[in-house]
Design a protein around this motif. Structure first.
Motif, PDB file in Angstrom:
ATOM      1  N   ARG A 247      -2.116  11.549  -1.882  1.00 15.54           N
ATOM      2  CA  ARG A 247      -2.167  12.565  -2.947  1.00 15.54           C
ATOM      3  C   ARG A 247      -1.301  12.169  -4.138  1.00 15.54           C
ATOM      4  O   ARG A 247      -1.662  12.406  -5.287  1.00 15.54           O
ATOM      5  CB  ARG A 247      -1.730  13.926  -2.411  1.00 15.54           C
ATOM      6  N   SER A 248      -0.143  11.577  -3.870  1.00 11.45           N
ATOM      7  CA  SER A 248       0.777  11.200  -4.954  1.00 11.45           C
ATOM      8  C   SER A 248       0.575   9.760  -5.412  1.00 11.45           C
ATOM      9  O   SER A 248       1.323   9.272  -6.265  1.00 11.45           O
ATOM     10  CB  SER A 248       2.225  11.383  -4.496  1.00 11.45           C
ATOM     11  N   HIS A 249      -0.434   9.078  -4.851  1.00 13.79           N
ATOM     12  CA  HIS A 249      -0.747   7.687  -5.220  1.00 13.79           C
ATOM     13  C   HIS A 249       0.472   6.775  -5.062  1.00 13.79           C
ATOM     14  O   HIS A 249       0.682   5.861  -5.871  1.00 13.79           O
ATOM     15  CB  HIS A 249      -1.266   7.613  -6.660  1.00 13.79           C
ATOM     16  N   SER A 250       1.268   7.022  -4.030  1.00 15.93           N
ATOM     17  CA  SER A 250       2.487   6.221  -3.838  1.00 15.93           C
ATOM     18  C   SER A 250       2.473   5.439  -2.525  1.00 15.93           C
ATOM     19  O   SER A 250       3.517   5.018  -2.040  1.00 15.93           O
ATOM     20  CB  SER A 250       3.729   7.121  -3.907  1.00 15.93           C
ATOM     21  N   SER A 251       1.283   5.228  -1.970  1.00 15.73           N
ATOM     22  CA  SER A 251       1.171   4.509  -0.697  1.00 15.73           C
ATOM     23  C   SER A 251       1.769   3.107  -0.788  1.00 15.73           C
ATOM     24  O   SER A 251       2.532   2.691   0.088  1.00 15.73           O
ATOM     25  CB  SER A 251      -0.299   4.406  -0.274  1.00 15.73           C
ATOM     26  N   LEU A 252       1.421   2.368  -1.834  1.00 22.28           N
ATOM     27  CA  LEU A 252       1.881   0.981  -1.953  1.00 22.28           C
ATOM     28  C   LEU A 252       3.366   0.908  -2.300  1.00 22.28           C
ATOM     29  O   LEU A 252       4.065   0.003  -1.828  1.00 22.28           O
ATOM     30  CB  LEU A 252       1.051   0.235  -2.991  1.00 22.28           C
TER      31      LEU A 252
END
Length: 354
Positions: A247-252
């Protein structure tokens, strides 16, 4: 009566004791505890203290949504850094699940947040601690601030979700402070990793063995956090919503923080790391692990888009697969060659059977 021979004998014994080589595994365990692990736990506490303050400030109108999101991302990064250092009280009693719930295969986070808000609209930290782990931590906090179906800039929605947001912030702060206190307590993890034998470890080799097991499990978990959305377990069919922190596009960025922390355990920070335990005859292995970390970091740095965007086309998936393979090499070197070189029996890890 003055006895010069006795004095000289005592001084000689002290000199020999001072010159005696110390146990390198004990030195390494103590250095890692003091210079790598404890500082990372301290940063986690500071980030969660800021998260609790941020929730209060945002909900009272003293902080905007962008700042609230930035404080969440900082807390999430601090948690990601802890993944390769999950040793001691945080690895016990289901505590890690209370911080972040993953994998969320059936959108339990979204569904249980909505159920809790309906059942307990004014929930506080004490009540939250008795609720499901799914709603206690960062996954639920992320849902509230980032889910596309919610608009926390809207006054009515903000009033609806803010009690839970504040409860999560306070719950995470209390949990982190409790863990750090237990690390620093008499016979806590800092002492147990620094002085041997103790109630947890019969000798320093047991401590190094556990540190390596934790490292191997963490690296394996990083592979799963990448491989699951990549479709490694679903015949190549991407599952972007199975990524951590999609959701926050912070996986990487979370993966990057965890990988950096894993390398700190390997190299050490202002002191010896696990690498220092390899002898001169094992120089080739040390250099291969160094190169594997460097390649994994290079491949990760080349991923310039959020993971969900990369999974949307063949070119992006190819890039992610290359990074996965480099991460796999780091993990296999640790679980295979390094474990054998250090005489560590790994056994099963927490991911076996998943």
């Amino acid at each position: 009566m003055f006895r010069p021979k006795l004095l000289l004998s005592s001084l000689a014994a002290l000199a020999l004791g001072a010159c005696a080589p110390q146990d390198p595994q004990a030195q390494t365990a103590a250095a890692l505890a003091k210079q790598v692990i404890l500082p990372t736990y301290s940063r986690w506490v500071e980030a969660d203290q800021q998260l609790a303050a941020s929730a209060l400030a945002f909900c009272s109108g003293k902080e905007d949504l962008d700042k609230a999101r930035a404080d969440f991302l900082a807390a999430q990064k601090a948690w990601a850094e802890l993944q390769p250092l999950m040793i001691g009280p945080l690895a016990e009693g289901n505590r890690a699940w209370q911080v972040l719930f993953w994998p969320d295969k059936k959108n339990l986070v979204g569904r249980q947040v909505e159920q809790l808000i309906k059942a307990q609209p004014q929930v506080d930290a004490a009540a939250l601690a008795k609720s499901s782990v799914v709603v206690q931590g960062l996954s639920a906090y992320e849902y509230i601030l980032f889910d596309s179906n919610l608009d926390m800039a809207d006054g009515a929605q903000k009033a609806r979700y803010c009690p839970l947001l504040q409860a999560i912030g306070e719950r995470q702060k209390i949990l982190a402070e409790e863990i750090l206190a237990r690390w620093n307590a008499k016979d806590g993890m800092l002492e147990q990793l620094s002085t041997f034998p103790n109630t947890r470890y019969a000798d320093s080799h047991e401590a190094i063995s556990e540190l390596l097991r934790v490292q191997v499990t963490a690296l394996d978990t990083l592979k799963k956090k990448l491989g699951t959305p990549l479709g490694r377990q679903t015949k190549g069919l991407p599952q972007p919503m199975q990524a951590e922190a999609w959701r926050s596009h912070s996986s990487l960025s979370n993966l990057a923080a965890s990988l950096d922390s894993a390398e700190n355990l390997w190299r050490g920070v202002d002191g010896p790391g696990i690498r220092s335990l390899l002898g001169s005859d094992q120089k080739d292995l040390a250099e291969r692990i160094d190169a594997a970390y460097a390649d994994a970091e290079k491949q990760l740095t080349s991923l310039q888009k959020p993971l969900t965007d990369l999974l949307a086309d063949e070119a992006g998936r190819t890039q992610v697969n290359v990074f996965y393979d480099s991460l796999d090499k780091v993990q296999r070197l640790h679980s295979g060659d390094l474990a054998r070189a250090l005489g560590v029996q790994l056994g099963f890890n927490a991911n076996d059977g998943d």
